[in-house]
Design an enzyme around this catalytic site. Structure first.
Site, PDB file in Angstrom:
ATOM      1  N   SER A  27       0.858  -1.184   0.000  1.00 11.88           N
ATOM      2  CA  SER A  27       0.000   0.000   0.000  1.00 11.88           C
ATOM      3  C   SER A  27       0.891   1.230   0.000  1.00 11.88           C
ATOM      4  CB  SER A  27      -0.886   0.004   1.250  1.00 11.88           C
ATOM      5  OG  SER A  27      -1.530   1.245   1.443  1.00 11.88           O
ATOM      6  N   TYR A  67      -2.445  -1.170  10.124  1.00  7.75           N
ATOM      7  CA  TYR A  67      -2.424  -1.303   8.662  1.00  7.75           C
ATOM      8  C   TYR A  67      -1.041  -0.976   8.114  1.00  7.75           C
ATOM      9  CZ  TYR A  67      -4.276  -1.024   3.891  1.00  7.75           C
ATOM     10  OH  TYR A  67      -4.536  -1.239   2.549  1.00  7.75           O
TER      11      TYR A  67
END
Length: 285
Positions: free
Chosen positions: A144, A157
């Site tokens: 990401s 995350y």
């Protein structure tokens, strides 16, 4: 084609997280190009909906990527199903948690870690022997932009996506001199269900927003559709890239990580406010 290029069209691929979002779009794109696709997700309904949109051969598997043994069993099923070498393995399944470190619920963070990082590791370990044996193919792991920069209220995350990045980079070096490669994918804001399916106990910024409101705010500033993301990812793999940035915001994150490694959020906060204002005003970005 250049020697480092890896054509995907017409060649088999495996994709996790294929019930929606980027995973579904990857399956649809590759299927349209004539590729047999093995698709997996824990969401059986969404997975069947994806399969119904595909035009070519498909193998469907309801799979919890956290289960290493089941990933191995799925890899064996895929190997038996193949009629030619496996071209690509897309470890794409992912979830989100929104919380400050102070208020974090350990069970939520562990749930995320097991899916976003352990799921990638399990998928890599399950399918890598197939690729190594055939001495060709590529492992494509979804990190990401939050694997490039740490962001507030996204500690779990970010930790998992940074881990995916490091794991995949290390694997790439181990595979030097072979016909197999490993690729990191760094998507920016993609219009998927990840925010709506995220775990959130309360508004981490203390603004009293509901889960629905926070998901809507996220979706308002996303810049890339899943279909566009799939095109970028496949093009990057075929061009032999080791790192694929997805979306214009991904390039901003990458640049900020280089030029302002400790003060990037001061700049990012200004950009985010501008994007939110434009989205609220209905201006296309």
């Amino acid at each position: 084609m250049p020697r480092t290029a890896r054509p995907l069209s017409g060649r088999p691929a495996m994709i996790t997280g294929a019930a929606s979002g980027i995973g579904r779009s990857l399956a649809q794109l590759l299927s349209r190009r004539g590729s047999p696709v093995a698709i997996a997700d824990i969401d059986e309904v969404g997975l069947k909906q994806t399969a119904a949109t595909l035009t070519g051969p498909v193998l469907i598997r309801v799979l919890d990527v956290r289960d290493a043994a089941d990933q191995l069993a799925f890899a064996a099923e895929v190997e038996d199903w193949l009629t030619e070498p496996l071209a690509a393995v897309f470890n794409n399944a992912g979830v989100a948690v929104s919380s400050s470190v102070l208020d974090a619920v350990p069970e939520d963070d562990e749930w995320l870690r097991q899916i976003n990082f352990d799921g990638v590791v399990n998928g890599t370990r399950a399918f890598l022997p197939i690729l190594v044996e055939q001495d060709q193919g590529v492992i494509v792991n979804t990190s990401s932009v939050f694997g490039l920069l740490g962001m507030p209220n996204q500690s779990a995350y970010c930790a998992a996506k940074f881990a995916v990045r490091g794991f995949t980079d290390a694997l790439r070096q181990e595979l030097r001199g072979t016909g197999v490669s490993a690729v990191n994918v760094h998507p920016g804001g993609i219009t998927t269900n990840i925010a709506r399916n995220a775990r959130m106990r309360k508004d981490p910024e203390g603004l009293g927003r509901s889960h629905e409101q926070m998901a809507a705010e996220f979706e308002a500033i996303t810049l890339t559709s899943p279909d566009k993301a799939a095109e970028i990812i496949c093009r990057g793999v075929e061009r032999g890239k080791s790192r694929i940035l997805v979306g214009p915001d991904a390039y901003v994150f990458d640049a900020l990580a280089r030029i302002a490694p400790t003060h990037y959020y001061d700049i990012f906060a200004v950009l985010e406010r501008q994007l939110r204002a434009r989205a609220k005003a209905g201006v296309t970005v």
